[in-house]
Design a protein around this motif. Structure first.
Motif, PDB file in Angstrom:
ATOM      1  N   ALA A 135       0.834  -1.195   0.000  1.00 48.17           N
ATOM      2  CA  ALA A 135       0.000   0.000   0.000  1.00 48.17           C
ATOM      3  C   ALA A 135       0.866   1.241   0.000  1.00 48.17           C
ATOM      4  N   SER A 136       0.365   2.315  -0.621  1.00 52.99           N
ATOM      5  CA  SER A 136       1.128   3.558  -0.696  1.00 52.99           C
ATOM      6  C   SER A 136       1.060   4.282   0.632  1.00 52.99           C
ATOM      7  N   ASP A 137       2.171   4.414   1.345  1.00 52.37           N
ATOM      8  CA  ASP A 137       2.232   5.146   2.602  1.00 52.37           C
ATOM      9  C   ASP A 137       3.620   5.738   2.741  1.00 52.37           C
ATOM     10  N   ASP A 138       3.985   6.167   3.933  1.00 49.75           N
ATOM     11  CA  ASP A 138       5.267   6.847   4.131  1.00 49.75           C
ATOM     12  C   ASP A 138       6.428   5.862   4.113  1.00 49.75           C
ATOM     13  N   VAL A 139       6.811   5.407   2.932  1.00 51.51           N
ATOM     14  CA  VAL A 139       7.928   4.480   2.795  1.00 51.51           C
ATOM     15  C   VAL A 139       9.219   5.257   2.585  1.00 51.51           C
ATOM     16  N   PHE A 140       9.220   6.143   1.595  1.00 52.20           N
ATOM     17  CA  PHE A 140      10.395   6.941   1.291  1.00 52.20           C
ATOM     18  C   PHE A 140      10.214   8.344   1.864  1.00 52.20           C
ATOM     19  N   SER A 141      11.206   8.805   2.588  1.00 52.39           N
ATOM     20  CA  SER A 141      11.107  10.114   3.227  1.00 52.39           C
ATOM     21  C   SER A 141      12.397  10.889   3.021  1.00 52.39           C
ATOM     22  N   PRO A 142      12.480  11.713   1.958  1.00 55.00           N
ATOM     23  CA  PRO A 142      13.656  12.574   1.780  1.00 55.00           C
ATOM     24  C   PRO A 142      13.670  13.652   2.863  1.00 55.00           C
ATOM     25  N   TYR A 143      14.862  14.129   3.193  1.00 51.93           N
ATOM     26  CA  TYR A 143      14.955  15.197   4.189  1.00 51.93           C
ATOM     27  C   TYR A 143      16.131  16.111   3.881  1.00 51.93           C
ATOM     28  N   LEU A 144      16.036  17.346   4.361  1.00 53.41           N
ATOM     29  CA  LEU A 144      17.091  18.340   4.269  1.00 53.41           C
ATOM     30  C   LEU A 144      17.422  18.806   5.674  1.00 53.41           C
ATOM     31  N   ASP A 145      18.706  18.981   5.953  1.00 52.50           N
ATOM     32  CA  ASP A 145      19.138  19.333   7.300  1.00 52.50           C
ATOM     33  C   ASP A 145      20.251  20.377   7.191  1.00 52.50           C
ATOM     34  N   PHE A 146      20.148  21.431   8.003  1.00 52.27           N
ATOM     35  CA  PHE A 146      21.187  22.457   8.009  1.00 52.27           C
ATOM     36  C   PHE A 146      21.557  22.779   9.446  1.00 52.27           C
ATOM     37  N   SER A 147      22.871  22.778   9.745  1.00 51.20           N
ATOM     38  CA  SER A 147      23.353  23.032  11.097  1.00 51.20           C
ATOM     39  C   SER A 147      24.440  24.094  11.091  1.00 51.20           C
ATOM     40  N   VAL A 148      24.469  24.868  12.151  1.00 49.05           N
ATOM     41  CA  VAL A 148      25.567  25.787  12.428  1.00 49.05           C
ATOM     42  C   VAL A 148      26.112  25.399  13.800  1.00 49.05           C
ATOM     43  N   ILE A 149      27.393  25.064  13.850  1.00 55.31           N
ATOM     44  CA  ILE A 149      28.011  24.561  15.079  1.00 55.31           C
ATOM     45  C   ILE A 149      29.204  25.436  15.431  1.00 55.31           C
ATOM     46  N   HIS A 150      29.204  25.987  16.619  1.00 50.96           N
ATOM     47  CA  HIS A 150      30.327  26.810  17.076  1.00 50.96           C
ATOM     48  C   HIS A 150      30.982  26.138  18.275  1.00 50.96           C
ATOM     49  N   GLU A 151      32.310  25.965  18.197  1.00 48.30           N
ATOM     50  CA  GLU A 151      33.082  25.405  19.307  1.00 48.30           C
ATOM     51  C   GLU A 151      34.201  26.369  19.663  1.00 48.30           C
ATOM     52  N   ASP A 152      34.437  26.556  20.966  1.00 47.24           N
ATOM     53  CA  ASP A 152      35.477  27.508  21.366  1.00 47.24           C
ATOM     54  C   ASP A 152      36.852  26.861  21.491  1.00 47.24           C
ATOM     55  N   ASN A 153      36.935  25.536  21.264  1.00 41.18           N
ATOM     56  CA  ASN A 153      38.221  24.847  21.272  1.00 41.18           C
ATOM     57  C   ASN A 153      38.128  23.647  20.332  1.00 41.18           C
ATOM     58  N   LEU A 154      38.021  23.940  19.059  1.00 42.75           N
ATOM     59  CA  LEU A 154      37.751  22.904  18.066  1.00 42.75           C
ATOM     60  C   LEU A 154      38.767  21.776  18.113  1.00 42.75           C
ATOM     61  N   LEU A 155      40.062  22.108  18.199  1.00 43.01           N
ATOM     62  CA  LEU A 155      41.113  21.094  18.108  1.00 43.01           C
ATOM     63  C   LEU A 155      41.530  20.536  19.455  1.00 43.01           C
ATOM     64  N   ARG A 156      40.806  20.900  20.518  1.00 38.69           N
ATOM     65  CA  ARG A 156      41.057  20.362  21.863  1.00 38.69           C
ATOM     66  C   ARG A 156      42.477  20.668  22.343  1.00 38.69           C
ATOM     67  N   PHE A 157      42.906  21.941  22.183  1.00 37.75           N
ATOM     68  CA  PHE A 157      44.192  22.364  22.726  1.00 37.75           C
ATOM     69  C   PHE A 157      44.080  22.575  24.233  1.00 37.75           C
ATOM     70  N   HIS A 158      45.217  22.415  24.907  1.00 36.38           N
ATOM     71  CA  HIS A 158      45.226  22.641  26.354  1.00 36.38           C
ATOM     72  C   HIS A 158      44.973  24.111  26.680  1.00 36.38           C
ATOM     73  N   ASP A 159      45.583  25.012  25.897  1.00 35.79           N
ATOM     74  CA  ASP A 159      45.382  26.444  26.100  1.00 35.79           C
ATOM     75  C   ASP A 159      45.813  27.188  24.835  1.00 35.79           C
ATOM     76  N   ALA A 160      45.668  28.521  24.858  1.00 31.50           N
ATOM     77  CA  ALA A 160      46.004  29.328  23.684  1.00 31.50           C
ATOM     78  C   ALA A 160      47.487  29.259  23.357  1.00 31.50           C
ATOM     79  N   ALA A 161      48.342  29.128  24.396  1.00 32.90           N
ATOM     80  CA  ALA A 161      49.780  29.023  24.161  1.00 32.90           C
ATOM     81  C   ALA A 161      50.111  27.759  23.368  1.00 32.90           C
ATOM     82  N   THR A 162      49.415  26.663  23.672  1.00 37.20           N
ATOM     83  CA  THR A 162      49.619  25.418  22.922  1.00 37.20           C
ATOM     84  C   THR A 162      49.171  25.585  21.481  1.00 37.20           C
ATOM     85  N   ALA A 163      48.025  26.243  21.285  1.00 33.91           N
ATOM     86  CA  ALA A 163      47.540  26.479  19.925  1.00 33.91           C
ATOM     87  C   ALA A 163      48.541  27.300  19.128  1.00 33.91           C
ATOM     88  N   LEU A 164      49.114  28.332  19.748  1.00 28.79           N
ATOM     89  CA  LEU A 164      50.089  29.184  19.076  1.00 28.79           C
ATOM     90  C   LEU A 164      51.330  28.395  18.686  1.00 28.79           C
TER      91      LEU A 164
END
Length: 414
Positions: free
Chosen positions: A33-62
């Protein structure tokens, strides 16, 4: 035979199992029977991280990157297709998606992600059932796993098959086999490429309430095609792991359950056998539907596992986590989770003659999210998260805060 042959195929054919299951779903749908078999979707995210690379501190990043910038914002656009179909006793589920990920500052990490998974929940009569599934994932390696400044795409694939036979109203036997493969693009991490083959057998005593008590045996064969080279040493990480565990699934009521899995584990390496270890693993999971709108869960564990730290061949991990899902209204839902784990790196060094270092880490993570469905098919969500790793090797520690905004539109038919 398909599962055994799949690991020999070129990479582009690893999706064969997934494609087969999707095609199978489509063929079933054509006569249903024709019902919700196929369900296309679109997804958009904005993600902000204050320490993306997991540095110990700013001196390590530098020191590492030449800049003290630690934060970044990622924009992710995803297009996908979900397939969900029940035909008589058969259940077919699949999810295929592709994503584009763009970093504002660390643009070298821009990548196109790929995800595909499918599962056929099959049943023969009223006593024999199981699953046939597979999946493929391609994307940037999480920075908390390996803190590298070079882009590092990893590719993961899996195939699995399991079956259970309830040969008596109170007894059930089960067996399963799965394959998993992981490969990294980054040359310096190729020693972590691996293939795992897992075989499992078990028997359960089934009570009228559907609570079960049983035992299971598992064998894992791990193969690392590329030896780790340290100075003049070549480290072979191939191993065999055997587990014997008790399993309890206690259905306390229609709304509450407790699961326990625990027992003995032993790991033997093909080379450098002084790295072999044995111990006990245990995990306890509780779920409680307090009401139709509020669900709680808790998870506690004490396990020994392999270590990526060359100064120790394994770590003892003790932790607890909890989660909550609360439907505030018909359109608004809140989710929250907490996790804490202590990791004690013990044993011997992976390199002959090197001194074992007693490293101890504590990892904590917290997440709070809110989702809103303003109209049918559209979901908007926002979440905040905090992640902290502290260690007696201070420079290993880091702290990261994350904010994520997300919008998803499901194009499925009514």
């Amino acid at each position: 035979m398909f599962l055994l042959q799949a690991c020999r195929y070129p990479q582009h054919l690893y999706l064969g199992l997934v494609t087969f299951l999707v095609a199978l779903s489509a063929s079933f749908s054509a006569v249903a029977a024709s019902d919700d078999v196929f369900s296309p979707y679109l997804d958009f995210s904005v993600i902000h991280e204050d320490n993306l690379l997991r540095f110990h501190d700013a001196a390590t990043a530098l020191a590492v990157t030449g800049s003290d910038v630690m934060a970044d914002t990622v924009k992710r656009a995803t297009a996908g297709l979900r397939i969900n179909k029940i035909i008589s006793q058969q259940t077919l589920v699949a999810d295929l998606s592709m994503s584009r990920n763009r970093y504002n500052h660390f643009s070298q990490y821009d990548y196109a992600g790929k995800d595909a998974s499918a599962n056929w929940g099959w049943q023969l009569g009223s006593h024999v059932s199981g699953n046939l599934g597979g999946g493929y994932t391609e994307g940037q390696t999480p920075f908390q796993d390996f803190r590298t400044i070079e882009p590092n795409i990893n590719r993961q694939r899996r195939e699995n098959f399991d079956a259970a036979w309830q040969f008596h109203p109170s007894w059930r036997v089960r067996a399963g086999y799965s394959q998993y493969a992981l490969a990294y693009d980054l040359a310096v991490l190729k020693y972590n490429d691996r293939k795992l083959a897992t075989t499992e057998f078990g028997i359960d005593f089934v009570q009228p309430t559907n609570s079960t008590v049983g035992v299971q045996m598992r064998q894992i064969r791990g193969e690392y095609p590329n030896n780790l080279i340290v100075s003049i040493f070549s480290v072979d990480n191939n191993y065999s792991q055997n587990e014997f565990k008790g399993k309890v699934d206690w259905r306390m009521s229609e709304t509450a359950s407790i699961q326990f899995l625990g027992g003995l584990v032993r790991k033997n390496y093909d080379a450098l056998t002084k790295r072999n270890f044995s111990g006990t693993n245990s995990r306890l999971v509780g779920n409680w539907s307090v009401s139709a709108k509020l669900n709680l869960n808790v998870n506690a564990w004490n396990e020994v596992g392999s270590s990526n730290d060359l100064s120790a061949n394994y770590s003892t991990n003790r932790g607890i986590s909890g989660g909550m899902g609360w439907e505030l209204t018909s359109k608004i839902k809140m989710d929250a989770s907490l996790r804490a784990e202590h990791r004690d790196y013990t044993g011997v060094s992976a390199v002959t003659g090197a001194q074992a270092l007693e490293r101890k880490d504590t990892y904590t993570a917290a997440n709070l999210g809110l989702s809103y469905v303003p109209i049918r098919h559209l979901q908007l969500s926002a979440s905040i998260a905090n992640e902290v790793l502290s260690s007696n090797f201070e420079r290993n520690g880091y702290r990261d805060n994350k904010l994520q905004l997300n919008g998803r539109y499901d194009l499925g038919l009514d």
